[in-house]
Write a protein that holds these residues in place. Sequence first.
Motif, PDB file in Angstrom:
ATOM      1  N   LYS A   3      -3.080  -6.583   1.056  1.00 49.62           N
ATOM      2  CA  LYS A   3      -3.391  -6.922   2.446  1.00 49.62           C
ATOM      3  C   LYS A   3      -2.100  -7.112   3.217  1.00 49.62           C
ATOM      4  N   ALA A   4      -1.999  -6.470   4.373  1.00 52.12           N
ATOM      5  CA  ALA A   4      -0.863  -6.633   5.277  1.00 52.12           C
ATOM      6  C   ALA A   4      -1.375  -7.188   6.594  1.00 52.12           C
ATOM      7  N   GLN A   5      -0.683  -8.219   7.105  1.00 52.50           N
ATOM      8  CA  GLN A   5      -1.105  -8.862   8.337  1.00 52.50           C
ATOM      9  C   GLN A   5       0.068  -8.935   9.311  1.00 52.50           C
ATOM     10  N   SER A   6      -0.173  -8.507  10.554  1.00 50.92           N
ATOM     11  CA  SER A   6       0.831  -8.597  11.632  1.00 50.92           C
ATOM     12  C   SER A   6       2.184  -8.088  11.158  1.00 50.92           C
ATOM     13  N   LEU A   7       2.180  -6.953  10.480  1.00 46.68           N
ATOM     14  CA  LEU A   7       3.370  -6.471   9.785  1.00 46.68           C
ATOM     15  C   LEU A   7       4.289  -5.686  10.714  1.00 46.68           C
ATOM     16  N   SER A   8       5.560  -6.081  10.728  1.00 45.76           N
ATOM     17  CA  SER A   8       6.606  -5.309  11.394  1.00 45.76           C
ATOM     18  C   SER A   8       7.548  -4.781  10.333  1.00 45.76           C
ATOM     19  N   ILE A   9       7.898  -3.504  10.434  1.00 41.42           N
ATOM     20  CA  ILE A   9       8.688  -2.853   9.398  1.00 41.42           C
ATOM     21  C   ILE A   9       9.940  -2.226   9.990  1.00 41.42           C
ATOM     22  N   GLY A  10      10.951  -2.055   9.143  1.00 39.59           N
ATOM     23  CA  GLY A  10      12.175  -1.422   9.593  1.00 39.59           C
ATOM     24  C   GLY A  10      13.315  -1.686   8.632  1.00 39.59           C
ATOM     25  N   TYR A  11      14.515  -1.370   9.080  1.00 39.98           N
ATOM     26  CA  TYR A  11      15.720  -1.531   8.272  1.00 39.98           C
ATOM     27  C   TYR A  11      16.695  -2.433   9.025  1.00 39.98           C
ATOM     28  N   GLY A  12      17.015  -3.588   8.449  1.00 41.17           N
ATOM     29  CA  GLY A  12      17.924  -4.503   9.116  1.00 41.17           C
ATOM     30  C   GLY A  12      17.351  -4.945  10.452  1.00 41.17           C
ATOM     31  N   LYS A  13      18.115  -4.697  11.520  1.00 34.62           N
ATOM     32  CA  LYS A  13      17.657  -5.062  12.858  1.00 34.62           C
ATOM     33  C   LYS A  13      16.918  -3.934  13.556  1.00 34.62           C
ATOM     34  N   THR A  14      16.801  -2.789  12.873  1.00 33.27           N
ATOM     35  CA  THR A  14      16.121  -1.633  13.465  1.00 33.27           C
ATOM     36  C   THR A  14      14.628  -1.692  13.164  1.00 33.27           C
ATOM     37  N   ARG A  15      13.843  -1.917  14.188  1.00 33.75           N
ATOM     38  CA  ARG A  15      12.386  -2.008  14.032  1.00 33.75           C
ATOM     39  C   ARG A  15      11.777  -0.618  14.167  1.00 33.75           C
ATOM     40  N   ILE A  16      10.993  -0.218  13.159  1.00 24.86           N
ATOM     41  CA  ILE A  16      10.354   1.095  13.165  1.00 24.86           C
ATOM     42  C   ILE A  16       8.868   0.992  13.507  1.00 24.86           C
ATOM     43  N   GLY A  17       8.236  -0.086  13.097  1.00 26.03           N
ATOM     44  CA  GLY A  17       6.816  -0.251  13.366  1.00 26.03           C
ATOM     45  C   GLY A  17       6.460  -1.713  13.492  1.00 26.03           C
ATOM     46  N   SER A  18       5.357  -1.986  14.182  1.00 23.38           N
ATOM     47  CA  SER A  18       4.939  -3.372  14.358  1.00 23.38           C
ATOM     48  C   SER A  18       3.430  -3.442  14.552  1.00 23.38           C
ATOM     49  N   GLY A  19       2.902  -4.641  14.339  1.00 22.51           N
ATOM     50  CA  GLY A  19       1.477  -4.877  14.545  1.00 22.51           C
ATOM     51  C   GLY A  19       0.576  -4.150  13.572  1.00 22.51           C
ATOM     52  N   LEU A  20       1.088  -3.848  12.371  1.00 21.58           N
ATOM     53  CA  LEU A  20       0.301  -3.083  11.392  1.00 21.58           C
ATOM     54  C   LEU A  20      -0.580  -4.010  10.561  1.00 21.58           C
ATOM     55  N   GLU A  21      -1.812  -3.609  10.373  1.00 16.91           N
ATOM     56  CA  GLU A  21      -2.780  -4.380   9.593  1.00 16.91           C
ATOM     57  C   GLU A  21      -3.500  -3.425   8.648  1.00 16.91           C
ATOM     58  N   LEU A  22      -3.651  -3.826   7.401  1.00 14.69           N
ATOM     59  CA  LEU A  22      -4.472  -3.027   6.486  1.00 14.69           C
ATOM     60  C   LEU A  22      -4.948  -3.894   5.332  1.00 14.69           C
ATOM     61  N   THR A  23      -6.099  -3.525   4.817  1.00 19.15           N
ATOM     62  CA  THR A  23      -6.673  -4.194   3.649  1.00 19.15           C
ATOM     63  C   THR A  23      -7.169  -3.123   2.698  1.00 19.15           C
ATOM     64  N   VAL A  24      -6.750  -3.203   1.452  1.00 27.39           N
ATOM     65  CA  VAL A  24      -7.171  -2.241   0.430  1.00 27.39           C
ATOM     66  C   VAL A  24      -7.838  -3.021  -0.699  1.00 27.39           C
ATOM     67  N   GLN A  25      -9.078  -2.656  -0.972  1.00 27.89           N
ATOM     68  CA  GLN A  25      -9.838  -3.306  -2.029  1.00 27.89           C
ATOM     69  C   GLN A  25     -10.122  -2.322  -3.154  1.00 27.89           C
ATOM     70  N   SER A  26     -10.586  -2.842  -4.265  1.00 28.79           N
ATOM     71  CA  SER A  26     -10.917  -2.008  -5.415  1.00 28.79           C
ATOM     72  C   SER A  26     -11.896  -0.911  -5.010  1.00 28.79           C
ATOM     73  N   GLY A  27     -11.584   0.343  -5.372  1.00 28.78           N
ATOM     74  CA  GLY A  27     -12.446   1.473  -5.057  1.00 28.78           C
ATOM     75  C   GLY A  27     -12.137   2.151  -3.743  1.00 28.78           C
ATOM     76  N   ASP A  28     -11.160   1.619  -2.982  1.00 34.61           N
ATOM     77  CA  ASP A  28     -10.800   2.219  -1.692  1.00 34.61           C
ATOM     78  C   ASP A  28      -9.818   3.367  -1.875  1.00 34.61           C
ATOM     79  N   ILE A  29      -9.887   4.318  -0.955  1.00 36.72           N
ATOM     80  CA  ILE A  29      -8.872   5.355  -0.819  1.00 36.72           C
ATOM     81  C   ILE A  29      -8.422   5.315   0.631  1.00 36.72           C
ATOM     82  N   LEU A  30      -7.157   4.991   0.847  1.00 38.46           N
ATOM     83  CA  LEU A  30      -6.597   4.895   2.192  1.00 38.46           C
ATOM     84  C   LEU A  30      -5.558   5.982   2.380  1.00 38.46           C
ATOM     85  N   CYS A  31      -5.712   6.765   3.437  1.00 34.70           N
ATOM     86  CA  CYS A  31      -4.801   7.868   3.738  1.00 34.70           C
ATOM     87  C   CYS A  31      -3.999   7.531   4.989  1.00 34.70           C
ATOM     88  N   LEU A  32      -2.674   7.555   4.876  1.00 38.70           N
ATOM     89  CA  LEU A  32      -1.791   7.349   6.021  1.00 38.70           C
ATOM     90  C   LEU A  32      -1.450   8.704   6.628  1.00 38.70           C
TER      91      LEU A  32
END
Length: 274
Positions: A3-32
């Motif tokens: 589970k990811a909540q309010s996730l901001s991603i990037g390298y150091g001070k460089t922000r690549i993405g923000s506000g990401l939410e996802l939940t993966v449970q048993s039996g799920d297939i999630l495609c990005l």
Amino acid sequence: MLKAQSLSIGYGKTRIGSGLELTVQSGDILCLLGPNGCGKTTLFRTLLGLLPALSGTVMLGGKPITAQTRAEIAHQVAYVPQAHAPPFPFEALEVVLMGRTARLGLFGQPGRNDRAIARNAMDRLGIGGLAHRDYSRLSGGQRQLVLIARALAQEAPLIVMDEPTASLDFGNQAQVLAQIAGLVQDVATRGCAVILSTHNPDQAFALNAQVLLMKDGVRQAQGSAHEVLTDASLSNVYGIPVSVETTSSGRKVCLPSLACQSAPTITSDALTIA
């Protein structure tokens, strides 16, 4: 499971993405899905604990991933990279056995049971005959199947695949995707989940997957492939007209427009030589 909540991603001070939410449970297939540079690989690295989140949290097995050791994470998540170039000419079976590392302990050596698990993983993918072949001399599709077998041998409940069909020719793409589809069909009974990134939205339809559609590091849509992948959403994300059509067999395919929207119109006058 993950589970990811309010996730901001990037390298150091460089922000690549923000506000990401996802939940993966048993039996799920999630495609990005999303264009190059939208943050898919960075998101994967963050979900695997290889990059720290700039903000937000990643929970794996109910615990913050930052509070877990690499061995604990490896017991829960297996990773299939886009490509792999070994520094030594390992046999294919040796590469698959590397998936047992997290379960062997420090300085542990694979035993009879570990070898049986590795061989079973290869047999399951139809590549048992490659066990003693030089991994570096296998075709791209065969190497990708070896990496998937390595993930299976790890016996982790979550399998993460970063563009497993990237750089493969048409035949090898079909071979690898067929094996992934086989894994998907068995996901519910194995209690596993799969996260897959791809540049081909047709694959999300083929796998009947849940989809996280991204652009510029921001979630554009999320839900089932049949709900999310529409003419409008794909055209917006990829910046070209895209139509989703249904074939006579009932399969959905995504067709981009080949028309060059910005090309100037050439008249007969423009071709006149003075």
